[in-house]
Design an enzyme around this catalytic site. Structure first.
Site, PDB file in Angstrom:
ATOM      1  N   HIS A 141       0.808  -1.193   0.049  1.00  0.00           N
ATOM      2  CA  HIS A 141       0.083  -0.086   0.236  1.00  0.00           C
ATOM      3  C   HIS A 141       0.905   1.149   0.159  1.00  0.00           C
ATOM      4  CE1 HIS A 141       1.097   0.650   4.310  1.00  0.00           C
ATOM      5  NE2 HIS A 141       0.796  -0.828   4.224  1.00  0.00           N
ATOM      6  N   ASP A 142       0.499   2.317  -0.845  1.00  0.00           N
ATOM      7  CA  ASP A 142       0.836   3.659  -0.788  1.00  0.00           C
ATOM      8  C   ASP A 142       2.209   3.817  -1.410  1.00  0.00           C
ATOM      9  OD1 ASP A 142      -1.445   4.413   0.753  1.00  0.00           O
ATOM     10  OD2 ASP A 142      -0.512   3.472   2.497  1.00  0.00           O
ATOM     11  N   GLY A 181       5.132  -0.998   2.628  1.00  0.00           N
ATOM     12  CA  GLY A 181       4.406   0.399   2.318  1.00  0.00           C
ATOM     13  C   GLY A 181       5.056   1.449   2.327  1.00  0.00           C
TER      14      GLY A 181
END
Length: 338
Positions: free
Chosen positions: A184-185, A202
């Site tokens: 994520h991200d 992340g």
């Protein structure tokens, strides 16, 4: 062959699987067609595929056996879904995208997955699904954006963002090899190569023309600078500045990515200057050379080296790694003449 003993309708379905590549058994599909299309080319959807009537299909889309296309999906012109691939949720795909067998794109979550044109999603890859961050709250919007001309190989996974304030982003012309993970991200730039089983935690940032060798692991919030190289099996827990090469557990600086710089067209003058600058920063001739910040400042003020753009870029990359909320740079050995 055993399947010859099956009931007639099963034999027909299995037989059609072997003829999928010719599309001879496809029927035209009259679901919702992109209103922007001037001339309609018929789409081909296998009878066993499930395509929601609200899905938007461009021209010349081909959907193979046992595929699924959800109600909020939008497929661009000439997209091809191989058998057993699926598109879920608010997913938008550009023109000429290919989903290989078993690929899954999108998720029935708030938010969106947007994929550009000319992308290939490999066999059993999973792209645009819920992140693995425990801070994610059910109902939050989450996003993934992928550019054009990327190849995402088999069994890779790319997750959406962890909250509405972020998004996972992949740029253009990247090669993400088998069994890689982009959490994520993450922000991945352009023209990068992530070799097999490279794992990005992340919020990792990968700039441009980065090459990771196999089984590389990158810690959360690290940044891999442009034109750097990560040796196979490395565990990267701090930033890798531009143009450099690291390896090991934990990864240490091993010098400049000289071969990569040559391949990318850097001139002999630029490479010679970078080598001289690297020695001044990381291989001081005595213990009286001061801190790394002092050496960076001396290099920036150098009459010749301080005027070369690539050296200025490397200096700034190192300085940025020591700013607030950054993890510093990978360890380096203190070489000297004594």
């Amino acid at each position: 062959m055993k399947w010859l003993l099956m009931p007639r309708h099963n034999k027909a379905v299995l037989s059609s699987l072997f003829r999928f590549s010719s599309f001879s058994i496809f029927r035209p599909f009259s679901s919702k067609i992109d209103a922007a299309a001037d001339d309609w080319n018929p789409n081909f959807v296998h009878p066993s595929a499930i395509v929601h009537p609200n899905a938007i299909l461009g021209q010349g889309v081909s959907i193979g056996p046992f595929c699924t296309v959800g109600s909020s999906a939008k497929l661009g012109n000439a997209c091809k879904l191989y058998p057993g691939s699926h598109v879920f949720g608010h997913t938008q795909m550009g023109d000429n995208c290919i989903l290989m067998t078993g690929a899954v794109v999108g998720d029935e979550l708030p938010g969106k997955t947007v994929i550009g044109s000319n992308n290939t999603i490999g066999h059993h890859a999973v792209v645009g699904v819920k992140c693995q961050d425990l801070k994610y709250k059910d109902g939050d919007e989450c996003f993934l954006r992928i550019g054009d001309n990327n190849e995402i190989r088999e069994y890779s996974s790319i997750h959406r963002s962890s909250n509405p304030n972020y998004q996972t982003v992949i740029g253009h012309s990247n090669l993400i090899m088998g069994s890689c993970h982009v959490a994520h991200d993450c922000k991945i730039g352009n023209n990068n190569i992530l070799a097999n089983s490279s794992l990005l935690a992340g919020h990792v940032i990968v700039e441009d023309y980065v090459h990771t060798a196999g089984a590389t692991v990158v810690h959360q919030y690290c940044r891999l600078g442009s034109f750097c190289f990560i040796g196979g099996g490395s565990v990267v827990s701090q930033d890798v500045p531009k143009f450099m090469m690291v390896s090991g557990d934990r990864a240490e600086l091993r010098g400049l990515n000289l071969e990569g710089l040559r391949r990318r067209g850097f001139s002999s003058t630029e490479i010679k200057g970078l080598r001289a600058a690297y020695r001044k920063i990381f291989m001081p001739m005595s213990f009286e050379s001061g801190s790394i910040e002092d050496r960076l400042e001396d290099l920036a003020q150098h009459e010749e080296l301080g005027q070369i753009p690539v050296i200025c870029s490397m200096i700034q990359s190192i300085r940025d790694s020591f700013s607030d909320n950054r993890r510093g740079i990978c360890k380096f050995r203190h070489w000297n003449a004594s």
